[in-house]
Write an enzyme that holds these catalytic residues in place. Sequence first.
Site, PDB file in Angstrom:
ATOM      1  N   THR A   1       0.825  -1.206   0.000  1.00  0.00           N
ATOM      2  CA  THR A   1       0.000   0.000   0.000  1.00  0.00           C
ATOM      3  C   THR A   1       0.859   1.256   0.000  1.00  0.00           C
ATOM      4  O   THR A   1       1.949   1.277   0.586  1.00  0.00           O
ATOM      5  CB  THR A   1      -0.950  -0.014   1.224  1.00  0.00           C
ATOM      6  OG1 THR A   1      -1.655   1.213   1.260  1.00  0.00           O
ATOM      7  CG2 THR A   1      -0.208  -0.187   2.535  1.00  0.00           C
TER       8      THR A   1
ATOM      9  N   SER B   1      -1.844   3.238  10.440  1.00  0.00           N
ATOM     10  CA  SER B   1      -2.772   2.354  11.173  1.00  0.00           C
ATOM     11  C   SER B   1      -2.070   1.024  11.392  1.00  0.00           C
ATOM     12  O   SER B   1      -1.071   0.715  10.732  1.00  0.00           O
ATOM     13  CB  SER B   1      -4.060   2.108  10.366  1.00  0.00           C
ATOM     14  OG  SER B   1      -3.799   1.242   9.271  1.00  0.00           O
TER      15      SER B   1
ATOM     16  N   TYR C   1      -3.214  -1.720  10.424  1.00  0.00           N
ATOM     17  CA  TYR C   1      -3.299  -2.405   9.116  1.00  0.00           C
ATOM     18  C   TYR C   1      -2.123  -1.990   8.236  1.00  0.00           C
ATOM     19  O   TYR C   1      -1.405  -2.851   7.700  1.00  0.00           O
ATOM     20  CB  TYR C   1      -4.620  -2.081   8.399  1.00  0.00           C
ATOM     21  CG  TYR C   1      -4.455  -2.147   6.899  1.00  0.00           C
ATOM     22  CD1 TYR C   1      -4.297  -3.388   6.263  1.00  0.00           C
ATOM     23  CD2 TYR C   1      -4.374  -0.997   6.125  1.00  0.00           C
ATOM     24  CE1 TYR C   1      -4.073  -3.457   4.897  1.00  0.00           C
ATOM     25  CE2 TYR C   1      -4.158  -1.060   4.761  1.00  0.00           C
ATOM     26  CZ  TYR C   1      -4.009  -2.298   4.156  1.00  0.00           C
ATOM     27  OH  TYR C   1      -3.770  -2.362   2.803  1.00  0.00           O
ATOM     28  N   HIS C   2      -1.930  -0.676   8.070  1.00  0.00           N
ATOM     29  CA  HIS C   2      -0.842  -0.227   7.189  1.00  0.00           C
ATOM     30  C   HIS C   2       0.510  -0.749   7.701  1.00  0.00           C
ATOM     31  O   HIS C   2       1.392  -1.088   6.914  1.00  0.00           O
ATOM     32  CB  HIS C   2      -0.836   1.303   7.081  1.00  0.00           C
ATOM     33  CG  HIS C   2      -1.955   1.871   6.242  1.00  0.00           C
ATOM     34  ND1 HIS C   2      -3.114   2.372   6.789  1.00  0.00           N
ATOM     35  CD2 HIS C   2      -2.102   2.017   4.905  1.00  0.00           C
ATOM     36  CE1 HIS C   2      -3.926   2.795   5.826  1.00  0.00           C
ATOM     37  NE2 HIS C   2      -3.334   2.597   4.669  1.00  0.00           N
TER      38      HIS C   2
ATOM     39  N   LYS D   1       1.493  -4.139   6.478  1.00  0.00           N
ATOM     40  CA  LYS D   1       2.087  -4.149   5.123  1.00  0.00           C
ATOM     41  C   LYS D   1       3.580  -3.827   5.188  1.00  0.00           C
ATOM     42  O   LYS D   1       4.375  -4.343   4.402  1.00  0.00           O
ATOM     43  CB  LYS D   1       1.375  -3.132   4.231  1.00  0.00           C
ATOM     44  CG  LYS D   1      -0.088  -3.422   3.986  1.00  0.00           C
ATOM     45  CD  LYS D   1      -0.274  -4.571   3.017  1.00  0.00           C
ATOM     46  CE  LYS D   1      -1.709  -4.717   2.564  1.00  0.00           C
ATOM     47  NZ  LYS D   1      -1.942  -5.860   1.700  1.00  0.00           N
TER      48      LYS D   1
HETATM   49  P1  NAD Z   1     -10.891  -7.637   0.188  1.00  0.00           P
HETATM   50  O1  NAD Z   1     -11.004  -7.729   1.658  1.00  0.00           O
HETATM   51  O2  NAD Z   1     -12.126  -7.392  -0.597  1.00  0.00           O
HETATM   52  O3  NAD Z   1     -10.183  -8.964  -0.384  1.00  0.00           O
HETATM   53  C1  NAD Z   1      -9.226  -9.704   0.335  1.00  0.00           C
HETATM   54  C2  NAD Z   1      -9.638 -11.178   0.244  1.00  0.00           C
HETATM   55  O4  NAD Z   1      -8.675 -11.956   0.944  1.00  0.00           O
HETATM   56  C3  NAD Z   1     -10.993 -11.450   0.888  1.00  0.00           C
HETATM   57  O5  NAD Z   1     -11.839 -12.147   0.000  1.00  0.00           O
HETATM   58  C4  NAD Z   1     -10.670 -12.269   2.112  1.00  0.00           C
HETATM   59  O6  NAD Z   1     -11.674 -13.200   2.446  1.00  0.00           O
HETATM   60  C5  NAD Z   1      -9.343 -12.931   1.723  1.00  0.00           C
HETATM   61  N1  NAD Z   1      -8.487 -13.251   2.872  1.00  0.00           N
HETATM   62  C6  NAD Z   1      -8.132 -12.447   3.905  1.00  0.00           C
HETATM   63  N2  NAD Z   1      -7.343 -13.110   4.764  1.00  0.00           N
HETATM   64  C7  NAD Z   1      -7.193 -14.363   4.264  1.00  0.00           C
HETATM   65  C8  NAD Z   1      -6.505 -15.527   4.716  1.00  0.00           C
HETATM   66  N3  NAD Z   1      -5.824 -15.531   5.861  1.00  0.00           N
HETATM   67  N4  NAD Z   1      -6.562 -16.656   3.962  1.00  0.00           N
HETATM   68  C9  NAD Z   1      -7.269 -16.676   2.812  1.00  0.00           C
HETATM   69  N5  NAD Z   1      -7.947 -15.606   2.337  1.00  0.00           N
HETATM   70  C10 NAD Z   1      -7.915 -14.470   3.067  1.00  0.00           C
HETATM   71  O7  NAD Z   1      -9.795  -6.515  -0.116  1.00  0.00           O
HETATM   72  P2  NAD Z   1      -9.443  -5.769  -1.497  1.00  0.00           P
HETATM   73  O8  NAD Z   1      -9.983  -4.395  -1.428  1.00  0.00           O
HETATM   74  O9  NAD Z   1      -9.764  -6.639  -2.642  1.00  0.00           O
HETATM   75  O10 NAD Z   1      -7.868  -5.650  -1.348  1.00  0.00           O
HETATM   76  C11 NAD Z   1      -7.026  -6.703  -1.801  1.00  0.00           C
HETATM   77  C12 NAD Z   1      -5.586  -6.377  -1.441  1.00  0.00           C
HETATM   78  O11 NAD Z   1      -5.198  -5.145  -2.026  1.00  0.00           O
HETATM   79  C13 NAD Z   1      -5.338  -6.245   0.060  1.00  0.00           C
HETATM   80  O12 NAD Z   1      -4.101  -6.845   0.383  1.00  0.00           O
HETATM   81  C14 NAD Z   1      -5.280  -4.750   0.267  1.00  0.00           C
HETATM   82  O13 NAD Z   1      -4.471  -4.442   1.375  1.00  0.00           O
HETATM   83  C15 NAD Z   1      -4.693  -4.271  -1.036  1.00  0.00           C
HETATM   84  N6  NAD Z   1      -5.096  -2.875  -1.347  1.00  0.00           N
HETATM   85  C16 NAD Z   1      -6.421  -2.569  -1.507  1.00  0.00           C
HETATM   86  C17 NAD Z   1      -6.786  -1.259  -1.820  1.00  0.00           C
HETATM   87  C18 NAD Z   1      -8.223  -0.826  -2.007  1.00  0.00           C
HETATM   88  O14 NAD Z   1      -8.472   0.374  -2.194  1.00  0.00           O
HETATM   89  N7  NAD Z   1      -9.186  -1.743  -1.983  1.00  0.00           N
HETATM   90  C19 NAD Z   1      -5.779  -0.290  -1.963  1.00  0.00           C
HETATM   91  C20 NAD Z   1      -4.446  -0.636  -1.771  1.00  0.00           C
HETATM   92  C21 NAD Z   1      -4.118  -1.954  -1.470  1.00  0.00           C
HETATM   93  N1  USQ Z   2     -11.781   9.721   4.472  1.00  0.00           N
HETATM   94  C1  USQ Z   2     -12.669  10.773   4.603  1.00  0.00           C
HETATM   95  N2  USQ Z   2     -13.988  10.486   4.604  1.00  0.00           N
HETATM   96  C2  USQ Z   2     -14.475   9.217   4.472  1.00  0.00           C
HETATM   97  C3  USQ Z   2     -13.563   8.160   4.329  1.00  0.00           C
HETATM   98  C4  USQ Z   2     -12.223   8.439   4.344  1.00  0.00           C
HETATM   99  O1  USQ Z   2     -12.280  11.933   4.716  1.00  0.00           O
HETATM  100  O2  USQ Z   2     -15.701   9.050   4.504  1.00  0.00           O
HETATM  101  C5  USQ Z   2     -10.328  10.015   4.432  1.00  0.00           C
HETATM  102  C6  USQ Z   2      -9.494   9.302   5.477  1.00  0.00           C
HETATM  103  O3  USQ Z   2      -9.396  10.054   6.663  1.00  0.00           O
HETATM  104  C7  USQ Z   2      -8.155   9.172   4.754  1.00  0.00           C
HETATM  105  C8  USQ Z   2      -8.548   9.055   3.285  1.00  0.00           C
HETATM  106  O4  USQ Z   2      -9.883   9.544   3.182  1.00  0.00           O
HETATM  107  O5  USQ Z   2      -7.412  10.329   4.898  1.00  0.00           O
HETATM  108  C9  USQ Z   2      -8.493   7.653   2.734  1.00  0.00           C
HETATM  109  O6  USQ Z   2      -9.292   6.789   3.528  1.00  0.00           O
HETATM  110  P1  USQ Z   2      -9.828   5.406   2.918  1.00  0.00           P
HETATM  111  O7  USQ Z   2     -10.649   4.740   3.957  1.00  0.00           O
HETATM  112  O8  USQ Z   2     -10.425   5.629   1.578  1.00  0.00           O
HETATM  113  O9  USQ Z   2      -8.443   4.617   2.639  1.00  0.00           O
HETATM  114  P2  USQ Z   2      -7.388   3.946   3.605  1.00  0.00           P
HETATM  115  O10 USQ Z   2      -7.868   3.841   5.005  1.00  0.00           O
HETATM  116  O11 USQ Z   2      -6.073   4.617   3.388  1.00  0.00           O
HETATM  117  O12 USQ Z   2      -7.320   2.461   3.040  1.00  0.00           O
HETATM  118  C10 USQ Z   2      -7.596   2.132   1.673  1.00  0.00           C
HETATM  119  C11 USQ Z   2      -7.756   0.620   1.613  1.00  0.00           C
HETATM  120  C12 USQ Z   2      -6.434  -0.025   2.029  1.00  0.00           C
HETATM  121  C13 USQ Z   2      -5.317   0.510   1.163  1.00  0.00           C
HETATM  122  C14 USQ Z   2      -5.253   2.030   1.205  1.00  0.00           C
HETATM  123  C15 USQ Z   2      -4.291   2.592   0.170  1.00  0.00           C
HETATM  124  O13 USQ Z   2      -8.812   0.198   2.476  1.00  0.00           O
HETATM  125  O14 USQ Z   2      -6.545  -1.439   1.874  1.00  0.00           O
HETATM  126  O15 USQ Z   2      -4.084  -0.005   1.603  1.00  0.00           O
HETATM  127  O16 USQ Z   2      -6.548   2.559   0.851  1.00  0.00           O
HETATM  128  S1  USQ Z   2      -3.422   3.993   0.784  1.00  0.00           S
HETATM  129  O17 USQ Z   2      -4.385   4.965   1.266  1.00  0.00           O
HETATM  130  O18 USQ Z   2      -2.623   4.488  -0.301  1.00  0.00           O
HETATM  131  O19 USQ Z   2      -2.609   3.513   1.886  1.00  0.00           O
END
Ligand code: NAD
Ligand code: USQ
Length: 410
Positions: free
Chosen positions: A144, A179, A181-182, A185
């Site tokens: 991320t 966070s 979560y972050h 990664k």
């Molecule tokens: P998502 O939660 O929709 O998909 C993740 C999938 O992985 C889910 O279907 C979940 O059931 C599965 N999973 C989780 N833990 C598991 C485990 N231990 N074993 C097997 N399966 C498991 O998330 P997404 O939005 O599709 O994101 C996918 C990836 O991309 C994540 O790693 C996320 O961090 C990364 N990412 C997402 C975004 C975004 O904006 N959605 C942005 C940046 C990075």
């Molecule tokens: N935010 C608002 N209003 C909202 C929702 C979010 O102002 O209703 C703000 C948050 O405070 C933050 C930004 O928007 O500053 C992004 O929040 P987000 O929830 O859209 O994204 P984030 O928490 O960063 O996480 C998402 C994905 C995560 C991925 C990440 C990429 O859930 O899996 O890793 O985006 S990045 O942001 O580049 O780290």
Amino acid sequence: MKILVLGGDGYLGWPTALYLSRRGHEVSVVDNFARRQYDFEMGVDTLVPIVQLQRRVRAWKEVSGLEVTTYVGDLTDPAFVSHVLASTAPEAVVHFAEQRSAPYSMIDQKHAVYTQVNNVVGTLNLLYAIAEQDRDIHLVKLGTMGEYGTPNIDIEEGFIEITHRGRTDVLPYPKQPGSFYHLSKVHDSANIMFACRIWGLRATDLNQGIVYGQETEETVLHPDLATRFDYDGVFGTVLNRFCVQAVIGHPLTVYGTGGQTRGMLNILDTLACVGLAVEHPADAGEYRVFNQFTESFSVADMAAMVARVHGSAEVTNVPAPRVEKESHYYRAAHTKLLDLGLVPHLLTDDVVRSLLGVAERYRDRVNPEAIRPTVNWRQTTNRLVTSGGPDMHDLPEPDDAGNARVAERA
Ligand code: NAD
Ligand code: USQ
């Protein structure tokens, strides 16, 4: 190529599996359905209905004539990971399978620990299985942009050249994530880089920005191929949320002043970037990092854009539930995927209109209760959406002792 997509039932994993299948690759997907469980836990649901994985795969076979094999299991189980790798003998593994919500990881200790164990242990099991079975397998791992945080200097792609007391080296770029979560990664990245160094594995860490959009060329071919679309306060990402909010007449929830700037990309570009990474593998022993986003915007600018395109949506400034800089410098390099041939889908008014269209189609499924943010970073315990917890607007300002006043209220 034979490709294993981990997390292939998720928002991005499912459409990526279809995209790779359509490009002629032999695709298998793995998932433990954890994502569907989080919805049950929080009492929320994807805006766009999705069917079971087995039905999705059948629909894909009907529409395209192509097979996708499924494996149901958990990456934190090393025997399962080893079994799947041995059964599929992939050339590339695309790893999406992690708990990906920052707010979910900040609910309380249990959710923080779950997130880090699930993500870090799953990836570590995978690294061991690759090292033991076939070190040529190319690991394409979803990281991320949030690993870097918001430093007051330009962000590079993974590494930065530093001169210190007359000596120069190229070192991993400093990480200041926002966070637990972050942070998971960041820990993954360190483990993957180390595995490449000691075992000669090949890996690409895709530091992806925030994804928006729901439809892809493949998912629109049949209703059963749809991918999920989250708008709730825990899993919904910012632009997707704003579009749903606009459609149901909810003011767009800008956290704080909205000066937070983030790298963004269209879901179509997620698919294209993963395809490019897979089809141009890292060298043996190489750990490379691509910053996977196409444009950056402040949260306030995105809200203003959605409000303008929608026509009558209002914007509100919600007291910031997260601890993050609301005004900061942001300039991040993102040339490596462009160099491999990425042609970005940029965020135009038409794209916003099509996102609003998806939200409009399913507006009857929106639960307005699920929209407000329920997770406050300053507290170590937060209540989930459905448990009738206090409204964010009612929360006391945190004092130095963090939770003392919240505990008093409870
Ligand atoms: P998502 O939660 O929709 O998909 C993740 C999938 O992985 C889910 O279907 C979940 O059931 C599965 N999973 C989780 N833990 C598991 C485990 N231990 N074993 C097997 N399966 C498991 O998330 P997404 O939005 O599709 O994101 C996918 C990836 O991309 C994540 O790693 C996320 O961090 C990364 N990412 C997402 C975004 C975004 O904006 N959605 C942005 C940046 C990075
Ligand atoms: N935010 C608002 N209003 C909202 C929702 C979010 O102002 O209703 C703000 C948050 O405070 C933050 C930004 O928007 O500053 C992004 O929040 P987000 O929830 O859209 O994204 P984030 O928490 O960063 O996480 C998402 C994905 C995560 C991925 C990440 C990429 O859930 O899996 O890793 O985006 S990045 O942001 O580049 O780290």
